[in-house]
Design a protein around this motif. Structure first.
Motif, PDB file in Angstrom:
ATOM      1  N   HIS A  57       0.818  -1.213   0.000  1.00 15.10           N
ATOM      2  CA  HIS A  57       0.000   0.000   0.000  1.00 15.10           C
ATOM      3  C   HIS A  57       0.853   1.264   0.000  1.00 15.10           C
ATOM      4  O   HIS A  57       0.302   2.365  -0.141  1.00 15.10           O
ATOM      5  CB  HIS A  57      -0.936   0.006   1.214  1.00 15.10           C
ATOM      6  N   HIS A  82      -6.990  -4.571  11.274  1.00 13.59           N
ATOM      7  CA  HIS A  82      -6.114  -5.241  10.310  1.00 13.59           C
ATOM      8  C   HIS A  82      -4.700  -5.408  10.861  1.00 13.59           C
ATOM      9  O   HIS A  82      -4.215  -6.530  11.003  1.00 13.59           O
ATOM     10  CB  HIS A  82      -6.096  -4.452   9.011  1.00 13.59           C
ATOM     11  N   ASP A 122      -7.324  -2.163   3.895  1.00 16.94           N
ATOM     12  CA  ASP A 122      -7.408  -3.575   4.248  1.00 16.94           C
ATOM     13  C   ASP A 122      -8.083  -3.664   5.607  1.00 16.94           C
ATOM     14  O   ASP A 122      -7.729  -2.909   6.530  1.00 16.94           O
ATOM     15  CB  ASP A 122      -6.020  -4.212   4.310  1.00 16.94           C
ATOM     16  N   CYS A 123      -9.038  -4.573   5.749  1.00 19.17           N
ATOM     17  CA  CYS A 123      -9.804  -4.574   6.989  1.00 19.17           C
ATOM     18  C   CYS A 123     -10.365  -5.956   7.274  1.00 19.17           C
ATOM     19  O   CYS A 123     -10.417  -6.823   6.399  1.00 19.17           O
ATOM     20  CB  CYS A 123     -10.963  -3.580   6.900  1.00 19.17           C
ATOM     21  N   ARG A 124     -10.796  -6.137   8.514  1.00 19.56           N
ATOM     22  CA  ARG A 124     -11.639  -7.274   8.881  1.00 19.56           C
ATOM     23  C   ARG A 124     -12.848  -6.706   9.620  1.00 19.56           C
ATOM     24  O   ARG A 124     -12.745  -6.249  10.765  1.00 19.56           O
ATOM     25  CB  ARG A 124     -10.900  -8.293   9.734  1.00 19.56           C
ATOM     26  N   ASP A 175     -12.377  -3.839   0.839  1.00 16.01           N
ATOM     27  CA  ASP A 175     -11.343  -4.879   0.773  1.00 16.01           C
ATOM     28  C   ASP A 175     -12.022  -6.224   0.531  1.00 16.01           C
ATOM     29  O   ASP A 175     -12.666  -6.778   1.418  1.00 16.01           O
ATOM     30  CB  ASP A 175     -10.561  -4.899   2.098  1.00 16.01           C
ATOM     31  N   THR A 214     -10.387  -9.083  -0.475  1.00 19.25           N
ATOM     32  CA  THR A 214      -9.304 -10.058  -0.624  1.00 19.25           C
ATOM     33  C   THR A 214      -9.830 -11.487  -0.591  1.00 19.25           C
ATOM     34  O   THR A 214      -9.475 -12.324  -1.420  1.00 19.25           O
ATOM     35  CB  THR A 214      -8.258  -9.865   0.485  1.00 19.25           C
ATOM     36  N   HIS A 255      -8.248 -10.260   7.055  1.00 17.48           N
ATOM     37  CA  HIS A 255      -9.211  -9.802   6.057  1.00 17.48           C
ATOM     38  C   HIS A 255     -10.543 -10.499   6.302  1.00 17.48           C
ATOM     39  O   HIS A 255     -10.600 -11.606   6.838  1.00 17.48           O
ATOM     40  CB  HIS A 255      -8.728 -10.121   4.636  1.00 17.48           C
ATOM     41  N   THR A 310      -9.431  -4.600  -4.259  1.00 19.94           N
ATOM     42  CA  THR A 310      -8.539  -5.721  -4.531  1.00 19.94           C
ATOM     43  C   THR A 310      -8.837  -6.241  -5.931  1.00 19.94           C
ATOM     44  O   THR A 310      -9.567  -5.584  -6.657  1.00 19.94           O
ATOM     45  CB  THR A 310      -8.727  -6.799  -3.457  1.00 19.94           C
TER      46      THR A 310
END
Length: 528
Positions: free
Chosen positions: A35, A96, A117-119, A150, A152, A310, A332
């Motif tokens: 990134h 993340h 980017d994350c969860r 995100d 992914t 993710h 992504t």
């Protein structure tokens, strides 16, 4: 790899290219190198990031000017006085890695959530403003216009364990192997510090890190969790590189222990990649439900735990149901958001009106001549940008009936919003090339473009005409575009348009019914 933001926005997120450098404001969601790639050439405009992200980035790129960064911490907002589009940005925890945030932009361009980017867990979403959160049966009070998401693991349908559960599985795996004198933890990625901290606290032992062979990881942990680092190689817990050739190095460690008649070391890899890409046999399918409940050993002797930074497809679907955004854009690999059922149901071009702010965001100016004043019908978003340009420059050449006829013949695009604009929207309008393309490559691209938009072109017919016209093709600028065609053929105005651009008029394919009937008739003749 992060995507470029649309041209109509005054900021970029996680991109450091000539295109994004034309923006006035830059945002960095977290310090993973994919990134920040290209940031070393960046030398102007403010870069908004958390202090942890800033420090980690400056550690990776020490020659960067410290004054470029503006701190924005989790939960804080900054009002940015842009001369053309003043806006507010707020940072939220992305769940993340250390310092990772989601950015919420609110301004004349609408309300945009960029997740980086994350969860997206319930705890993560609950920190967003309440007005943007709905319920399963009720939309939020204020809908987000766009979510850059995100995706992914957007195609990974299995339910992944939470980070807490995964860490517990790592601890249990260590407890179940008391004879292992050395435990190798492949936790060298930024974002896996929680595992190392839990191991350190549970077993009362620090983690040995080889500073010489893994300087980046050593520096990152020195900035984030310095209390767990040890330089004593006699420590039971060692940090182990996940790449390259993890399986080969793991086998070598196990063979070395067997050769010296020592207990085998324990090698644990907390990651999701192995679960996503593992070869699932029929026997494995039977155990699919149980494969996330505890650590699993592979053929090389490595114990795997599903630890993800993710969101899975299930978590993304659940989050989108609560947020209910108007549009979703995958940050992504291209079009991965289209695999989400929410996007398929709600993110449709046919819902757009001609005065929708989306067009301004994309830097496309659509005017009144394209609207049917009686029925308020609209041009499909699948219509060629070139055709739109021709209609705008010479509206007298086309009647509104013809325009609407052409637009109605184009099927709804299966590409998400900005799907054709992932590199700075360079393809959102037609492009002139300074050199003439070879006829073969140009026709191939043309046919692929037609087919990708579900249009009726006959590739064999186009390639058959190629050789005859190659010598007569004018040596002038070529225009890349995509144009609609009718299943019954192309109208006279469209033929003129094709010929004016020195492109073959496409011929329609025969219908499937006709082909089947012809085949039946041929069989009857043979039998008779």
């Amino acid at each position: 790899m992060p995507i470029e933001m649309p041209k109509g926005l005054p900021f970029s997120v996680d991109t450091w290219t000539p295109s994004s450098n034309t923006k006035k404001h830059h945002f960095l969601t977290h310090a993973h190198k994919d990134h920040s790639q290209g940031i070393s050439t960046h030398s102007s405009f403010p870069i908004y990031a958390t202090s942890i992200t800033k420090n980690l980035t400056l550690n990776y790129y020490p020659h960067l000017n410290h004054s470029l960064f503006v701190d924005i911490e989790i939960g804080h907002s900054i009002a940015i006085d842009d001369p053309f589009q003043p806006f507010t940005v707020t940072a939220f925890d992305a769940n993340h890695c250390p310092g990772a945030v989601m950015f919420l932009f609110e301004g004349p361009f609408g309300n945009i959530l960029h997740t980086g980017d994350c969860r997206l867990t319930p705890e993560c979403l609950q920190r967003l403003p309440e007005k943007y959160l709905g319920k399963i049966s009720r939309e939020p009070k204020c809908r987000l216009d766009y979510v850059f998401l995100d995706c992914t693991f957007g195609s990974f349908s299995s339910k992944m364990p939470s980070k807490h559960v995964a860490i517990r599985q790592v601890i249990d795996c260590i407890w179940n192997h008391p004879d292992a004198r050395v435990v190798y933890l492949t936790c060298d990625l930024l974002g896996q510090e929680e595992i190392l901290v839990s191991v350190c606290q549970t077993f009362g032992s620090k983690i040995f890190i080889d500073k010489e062979n893994n300087p980046d990881c050593f520096q990152s942990l020195s900035l984030t969790v310095p209390d767990i680092i040890s330089q004593d190689p006699s420590s039971r817990f060692h940090l182990f590189d996940a790449f390259p050739r993890l399986s080969e190095r793991a086998e070598a460690k196990l063979a070395e222990a067997r050769a010296s008649f020592q207990p085998e070391p324990l090698i644990i890899r907390p990651s999701t990649q192995w679960y996503v890409f593992e070869d699932v046999s029929s026997e494995a399918k039977k155990r699919k439900i149980d494969r996330f409940k505890e650590a699993r050993k592979d053929e090389y002797g490595i114990w795997h735990v599903c630890y993800s930074m993710h969101s899975s497809r299930e978590e993304l679907e659940w989050a989108l149901q609560l947020l209910a955004p108007r549009w979703v854009v995958s940050t992504t690999p291209e079009c991965r958001a289209m695999e989400l059922s929410y996007v398929k149901r709600h993110c449709s071009y046919r819902n757009l009106s001609l005065d929708d702010p989306l067009w301004k965001l994309l830097d496309i100016d659509l005017q009144a001549p394209f609207v049917n004043e009686n029925t308020h019908e609209e041009i499909s978003c699948g219509t060629s940008p070139l055709l739109i340009s021709q209609m705008k420059s010479s509206p007298e050449r086309f009647t509104k009936k013809e325009i609407l006829t052409v637009s109605s013949q184009v099927k709804e695009s299966s590409v998400t919003l900005f799907g054709r604009a992932r590199l700075g929207l360079d393809n959102s309008t037609f492009i002139y090339e300074e050199t003439v393309k070879p006829a073969v490559s140009y026709l191939d691209e043309y046919v692929e473009a037609q087919l990708s938009n579900d249009m009726c072109t006959n590739r064999d017919a186009l390639e058959g005409q190629q050789d005859e016209s190659k010598s007569n093709e004018p040596k002038e600028k070529v225009v890349q575009h995509t144009t609609a065609c009718s299943p019954k053929g192309v109208g006279e105005n469209m033929r003129k348009l094709y010929r004016s651009m020195h492109i073959f008029v496409p011929k329609p394919l025969p219908s499937l019914v006709d082909m089947l009937n012809d085949r039946k008739r041929a069989k009857r003749r043979l039998l008779s």
